[in-house]
Design a protein around this motif. Structure first.
Motif, PDB file in Angstrom:
ATOM      1  N   ALA A  91      70.423 140.618   8.993  1.00  0.00           N
ATOM      2  CA  ALA A  91      70.926 139.482   8.216  1.00  0.00           C
ATOM      3  C   ALA A  91      69.787 138.667   7.605  1.00  0.00           C
ATOM      4  N   LEU A  92      68.647 138.619   8.298  1.00  0.00           N
ATOM      5  CA  LEU A  92      67.503 137.843   7.817  1.00  0.00           C
ATOM      6  C   LEU A  92      66.563 138.662   6.943  1.00  0.00           C
ATOM      7  N   ALA A  93      66.854 139.941   6.782  1.00  0.00           N
ATOM      8  CA  ALA A  93      65.985 140.808   5.986  1.00  0.00           C
ATOM      9  C   ALA A  93      66.037 140.401   4.514  1.00  0.00           C
ATOM     10  N   PRO A  94      65.021 140.801   3.734  1.00  0.00           N
ATOM     11  CA  PRO A  94      65.052 140.508   2.288  1.00  0.00           C
ATOM     12  C   PRO A  94      66.346 141.003   1.661  1.00  0.00           C
ATOM     13  N   LYS A  95      66.815 140.279   0.682  1.00  0.00           N
ATOM     14  CA  LYS A  95      68.090 140.605   0.042  1.00  0.00           C
ATOM     15  C   LYS A  95      68.017 141.977  -0.623  1.00  0.00           C
ATOM     16  N   ASP A  96      69.053 142.778  -0.411  1.00  0.00           N
ATOM     17  CA  ASP A  96      69.116 144.105  -1.004  1.00  0.00           C
ATOM     18  C   ASP A  96      70.540 144.365  -1.463  1.00  0.00           C
ATOM     19  N   TRP A  97      70.744 145.478  -2.161  1.00  0.00           N
ATOM     20  CA  TRP A  97      72.060 145.698  -2.753  1.00  0.00           C
ATOM     21  C   TRP A  97      73.149 145.878  -1.712  1.00  0.00           C
ATOM     22  N   ASN A  98      72.840 146.543  -0.597  1.00  0.00           N
ATOM     23  CA  ASN A  98      73.895 146.769   0.389  1.00  0.00           C
ATOM     24  C   ASN A  98      74.379 145.451   0.991  1.00  0.00           C
ATOM     25  N   ASP A 105      87.152 154.223  -8.003  1.00  0.00           N
ATOM     26  CA  ASP A 105      87.523 153.635  -6.714  1.00  0.00           C
ATOM     27  C   ASP A 105      86.911 154.425  -5.560  1.00  0.00           C
ATOM     28  N   GLY A 106      86.938 155.747  -5.681  1.00  0.00           N
ATOM     29  CA  GLY A 106      86.347 156.580  -4.640  1.00  0.00           C
ATOM     30  C   GLY A 106      84.858 156.334  -4.497  1.00  0.00           C
ATOM     31  N   LEU A 107      84.194 156.114  -5.621  1.00  0.00           N
ATOM     32  CA  LEU A 107      82.765 155.804  -5.588  1.00  0.00           C
ATOM     33  C   LEU A 107      82.529 154.470  -4.890  1.00  0.00           C
ATOM     34  N   TYR A 108      83.341 153.470  -5.201  1.00  0.00           N
ATOM     35  CA  TYR A 108      83.152 152.155  -4.575  1.00  0.00           C
ATOM     36  C   TYR A 108      83.351 152.235  -3.065  1.00  0.00           C
ATOM     37  N   LYS A 109      84.319 153.019  -2.633  1.00  0.00           N
ATOM     38  CA  LYS A 109      84.529 153.185  -1.195  1.00  0.00           C
ATOM     39  C   LYS A 109      83.300 153.812  -0.541  1.00  0.00           C
ATOM     40  N   ALA A 110      82.711 154.794  -1.214  1.00  0.00           N
ATOM     41  CA  ALA A 110      81.497 155.426  -0.687  1.00  0.00           C
ATOM     42  C   ALA A 110      80.341 154.433  -0.639  1.00  0.00           C
ATOM     43  N   VAL A 111      80.275 153.548  -1.628  1.00  0.00           N
ATOM     44  CA  VAL A 111      79.236 152.513  -1.652  1.00  0.00           C
ATOM     45  C   VAL A 111      79.419 151.552  -0.478  1.00  0.00           C
ATOM     46  N   LEU A 112      80.661 151.149  -0.211  1.00  0.00           N
ATOM     47  CA  LEU A 112      80.932 150.243   0.906  1.00  0.00           C
ATOM     48  C   LEU A 112      80.533 150.875   2.237  1.00  0.00           C
ATOM     49  N   VAL A 113      80.884 152.138   2.415  1.00  0.00           N
ATOM     50  CA  VAL A 113      80.544 152.835   3.659  1.00  0.00           C
ATOM     51  C   VAL A 113      79.032 152.916   3.833  1.00  0.00           C
ATOM     52  N   GLU A 114      78.328 153.280   2.765  1.00  0.00           N
ATOM     53  CA  GLU A 114      76.870 153.379   2.838  1.00  0.00           C
ATOM     54  C   GLU A 114      76.245 152.009   3.104  1.00  0.00           C
ATOM     55  N   ALA A 115      76.800 150.968   2.487  1.00  0.00           N
ATOM     56  CA  ALA A 115      76.275 149.615   2.696  1.00  0.00           C
ATOM     57  C   ALA A 115      76.404 149.206   4.155  1.00  0.00           C
ATOM     58  N   HIS A 116      77.534 149.509   4.770  1.00  0.00           N
ATOM     59  CA  HIS A 116      77.738 149.143   6.178  1.00  0.00           C
ATOM     60  C   HIS A 116      76.830 149.955   7.089  1.00  0.00           C
ATOM     61  N   ARG A 117      76.614 151.218   6.759  1.00  0.00           N
ATOM     62  CA  ARG A 117      75.724 152.052   7.573  1.00  0.00           C
ATOM     63  C   ARG A 117      74.290 151.548   7.521  1.00  0.00           C
ATOM     64  N   ARG A 118      73.891 150.999   6.380  1.00  0.00           N
ATOM     65  CA  ARG A 118      72.536 150.462   6.276  1.00  0.00           C
ATOM     66  C   ARG A 118      72.394 149.162   7.058  1.00  0.00           C
ATOM     67  N   ILE A 173      75.333 156.767  -5.698  1.00  0.00           N
ATOM     68  CA  ILE A 173      75.654 155.670  -4.775  1.00  0.00           C
ATOM     69  C   ILE A 173      74.608 154.566  -4.879  1.00  0.00           C
ATOM     70  N   GLU A 174      73.343 154.949  -4.931  1.00  0.00           N
ATOM     71  CA  GLU A 174      72.263 153.965  -5.020  1.00  0.00           C
ATOM     72  C   GLU A 174      72.376 153.149  -6.307  1.00  0.00           C
ATOM     73  N   SER A 175      72.611 153.816  -7.415  1.00  0.00           N
ATOM     74  CA  SER A 175      72.726 153.120  -8.700  1.00  0.00           C
ATOM     75  C   SER A 175      73.962 152.233  -8.731  1.00  0.00           C
ATOM     76  N   ALA A 176      75.077 152.756  -8.221  1.00  0.00           N
ATOM     77  CA  ALA A 176      76.309 151.967  -8.182  1.00  0.00           C
ATOM     78  C   ALA A 176      76.141 150.755  -7.279  1.00  0.00           C
ATOM     79  N   GLY A 177      75.494 150.945  -6.131  1.00  0.00           N
ATOM     80  CA  GLY A 177      75.294 149.841  -5.203  1.00  0.00           C
ATOM     81  C   GLY A 177      74.489 148.713  -5.817  1.00  0.00           C
ATOM     82  N   ARG A 178      73.437 149.060  -6.529  1.00  0.00           N
ATOM     83  CA  ARG A 178      72.607 148.030  -7.158  1.00  0.00           C
ATOM     84  C   ARG A 178      73.386 147.252  -8.217  1.00  0.00           C
ATOM     85  N   LEU A 179      74.152 147.962  -9.032  1.00  0.00           N
ATOM     86  CA  LEU A 179      74.910 147.294 -10.090  1.00  0.00           C
ATOM     87  C   LEU A 179      76.055 146.463  -9.524  1.00  0.00           C
TER      88      LEU A 179
END
Length: 229
Positions: free
Chosen positions: A112-119, A67-80, A28-34
């Motif tokens: 929203a003002l935090a340094p830019k990150d993959w999520n 697609d399943g991986l991308y959905k997991a990435v989206l969920v993790e991004a929102h949780r962060r 998830i971390e690697s996919a999120g960054r890419l």
């Protein structure tokens, strides 16, 4: 004859589960960054597997498909960005609902003002060009979080929970935060103006704006609509 320790028999299974969870998180971390850098369409499963140090079969094993991986990435991004536990803690605290709303806005603006990150990049891309994958966010993240937030908005506006008007209120409260979040993903005149603002000043403004709207909507909600002939 030495008897085997039941704890020893369970250890390999626990180790396997832990290793599996770590592998899943690494993918998830690697996919999120890419995906955050290049977009979902331009990110291949092979590139993700290489970055995560796994084979392609691992992606299918843990997520079923790309697609399943991308959905997991989206969920993790929102949780962060904000978790359900954080929202429940805010809504469950004692004190006036106005203070709860300020804490909610403070949390969103801080992220929203935090340094830019993959999520942040992943969410911004999906918000600007939503696809079918966004449905998982509404099912697993946005929906449950909205129900918690709506209880606070209901206290402020006097509109009953479950009333469709609260959906419009939640959109009106959250949209400015989403705009700040998206605008800061790239360097532009608006992002520079946002960065020049003080966080507390920005939160105070958003709170005043939201409270004014919620109170006005609450006052007019049950009034009969006059129609001109």
């Amino acid at each position: 004859m030495k008897q085997s320790d039941p704890q020893d028999e369970k250890a390999p299974k626990r180790t396997t589960r832990v290793d599996g969870a770590r592998t899943r998180a690494r993918i998830i971390e690697s996919a999120g960054r890419l995906i955050g850098a290049n977009g979902f369409a331009e990110t291949t499963s092979k590139a993700i597997a290489t970055a995560a140090g796994v084979d392609l079969a691992s992606i299918n094993y843990h997520f079923g498909s790309r697609d399943g991986l991308y959905k997991a990435v989206l969920v993790e991004a929102h949780r962060r960005f904000i978790t359900l536990d954080e929202l429940q803690a805010i809504a469950g605290d004692e004190g006036p609902p106005q203070d709860k709303l300020r804490r909610f806005l403070d949390r969103l603006v801080t992220r929203a003002l935090a340094p830019k990150d993959w999520n942040g990049n992943v969410l911004a891309r999906e918000l600007l060009s939503p696809g079918s994958h966004i449905e998982v966010l509404f099912e697993q993240e946005i929906g449950p979080k909205f129900r918690v937030l709506s209880s606070v908005l209901s206290e402020i506006s006097g509109i009953s929970a479950g009333d469709p008007a609260l959906v419009r209120c939640a959109i009106s409260v959250g949209a400015p935060c989403a705009m700040i979040f998206v605008a800061r993903r790239n360097e532009n005149p608006l992002s520079r103006q946002i960065d020049a603002m003080g966080k507390d000043e920005l939160v105070d403004h958003l709170l005043s704006f939201a409270l004014g709207g919620l109170q006005a909507i609450g006052r007019d909600h049950d009034k009969p609509v006059s129609r001109s002939d």
